[in-house]
Design a protein around this motif. Structure first.
Motif, mmCIF file in Angstrom:
data_model
loop_
_atom_site.group_PDB
_atom_site.id
_atom_site.type_symbol
_atom_site.label_atom_id
_atom_site.label_comp_id
_atom_site.label_asym_id
_atom_site.label_seq_id
_atom_site.Cartn_x
_atom_site.Cartn_y
_atom_site.Cartn_z
ATOM 1 N N ALA A 1 5.615 -0.397 1.120
ATOM 2 C CA ALA A 1 3.837 -0.343 0.429
ATOM 3 C C ALA A 1 3.733 1.227 -0.037
ATOM 4 O O ALA A 1 2.919 1.314 -1.078
ATOM 5 C CB ALA A 1 2.906 -0.574 1.796
ATOM 6 N N VAL B 1 -2.612 -3.852 -1.144
ATOM 7 C CA VAL B 1 -1.534 -3.380 -0.248
ATOM 8 C C VAL B 1 -0.962 -4.433 0.612
ATOM 9 O O VAL B 1 0.193 -4.800 0.816
ATOM 10 C CB VAL B 1 -2.121 -2.034 0.557
ATOM 11 C CG1 VAL B 1 -0.847 -1.636 1.594
ATOM 12 C CG2 VAL B 1 -2.205 -0.819 -0.051
ATOM 13 N N MET C 1 2.639 -6.238 1.062
ATOM 14 C CA MET C 1 3.151 -6.440 2.274
ATOM 15 C C MET C 1 3.589 -7.929 2.478
ATOM 16 O O MET C 1 4.828 -8.035 2.846
ATOM 17 C CB MET C 1 2.437 -5.904 3.245
ATOM 18 C CG MET C 1 2.501 -4.310 3.402
ATOM 19 S SD MET C 1 1.313 -3.628 4.796
ATOM 20 C CE MET C 1 1.565 -2.016 4.604
ATOM 21 N N LEU D 1 -1.553 2.599 5.906
ATOM 22 C CA LEU D 1 -0.424 1.746 5.768
ATOM 23 C C LEU D 1 0.361 0.871 6.962
ATOM 24 O O LEU D 1 0.645 0.045 7.083
ATOM 25 C CB LEU D 1 0.646 2.129 4.636
ATOM 26 C CG LEU D 1 0.362 2.733 3.545
ATOM 27 C CD1 LEU D 1 1.464 3.442 2.622
ATOM 28 C CD2 LEU D 1 -0.278 1.476 2.668
#
Length: 181
Positions: free
Chosen positions: A45, A57, A61, A122
């Motif tokens: 990511a 994001v 993923m 993240l």
């Protein structure tokens, strides 16, 4: 309200809604295995969607996780991220992913505070995705690309596979496609 704003709001709500099952295997959900998989997902990511909104994001993923579940790809997040030609990565990034696979930590040296905050976000998103606590907005996509990035890299069109695989989602600068099992 525009359709785009409504769609983005619905997608954001769906990402935080728990899904029926977990996307990680039982062995990977606890201990060092989970930490390694999470670190590799964060690395992917960071490389592919750093600085993008959470919905984008998380979608990136989910592509990695969807590949783990597809017979054509490696059976671990780290394996998928490190597959040759699958993600844009230079030698330094590949080394960082290898370290993440060994240590369970994705380490980027010399980060500014803003980048450190992105890395923390993240990591939190990777935990949500791996623990199965978000709905896959890509509807099982195994591939993604960005027309904007392709243009910046000097390509006149998208990747050849994008014309062959059905598109499941267009979100921000990304186009998501699904390889049939």
């Amino acid at each position: 309200m525009s359709k785009k704003i409504l769609a983005a709001a619905a997608l954001a709500a769906a990402l935080l809604s728990p899904s029926v099952g977990s996307t990680a295997s039982a062995a990977d959900r606890d201990g060092q295995g989970h930490a390694r998989e999470r670190a590799c997902l964060v690395a992917a990511a960071w490389n592919e969607a750093r600085g993008r909104p959470d919905t984008e994001v998380a979608a990136v993923m989910h592509v990695v996780v969807n590949r783990v579940e597809h017979p054509a790809f490696a059976k671990s997040v780290c394996g998928v991220v490190l597959e040759k030609g699958q993600f844009q990565m230079d030698r330094r990034f590949r080394d960082a992913v290898e370290r993440a696979r060994r240590t369970g930590r994705f380490i980027v040296s010399g980060l500014r505070d803003a980048d450190r905050a992105i890395l923390d976000r993240l990591d939190a998103l990777a935990t949500i995705v791996l623990d199965g606590n978000s709905v896959d907005p890509t509807r099982g996509a195994t591939h993604f690309w960005s027309p904007k990035l392709r243009k910046e890299m000097g390509y006149a069109s998208g990747p050849a596979w994008a014309r062959k695989l059905p598109m499941t989602l267009s979100l921000g600068p990304f186009r998501f496609h699904k390889l049939k099992a």
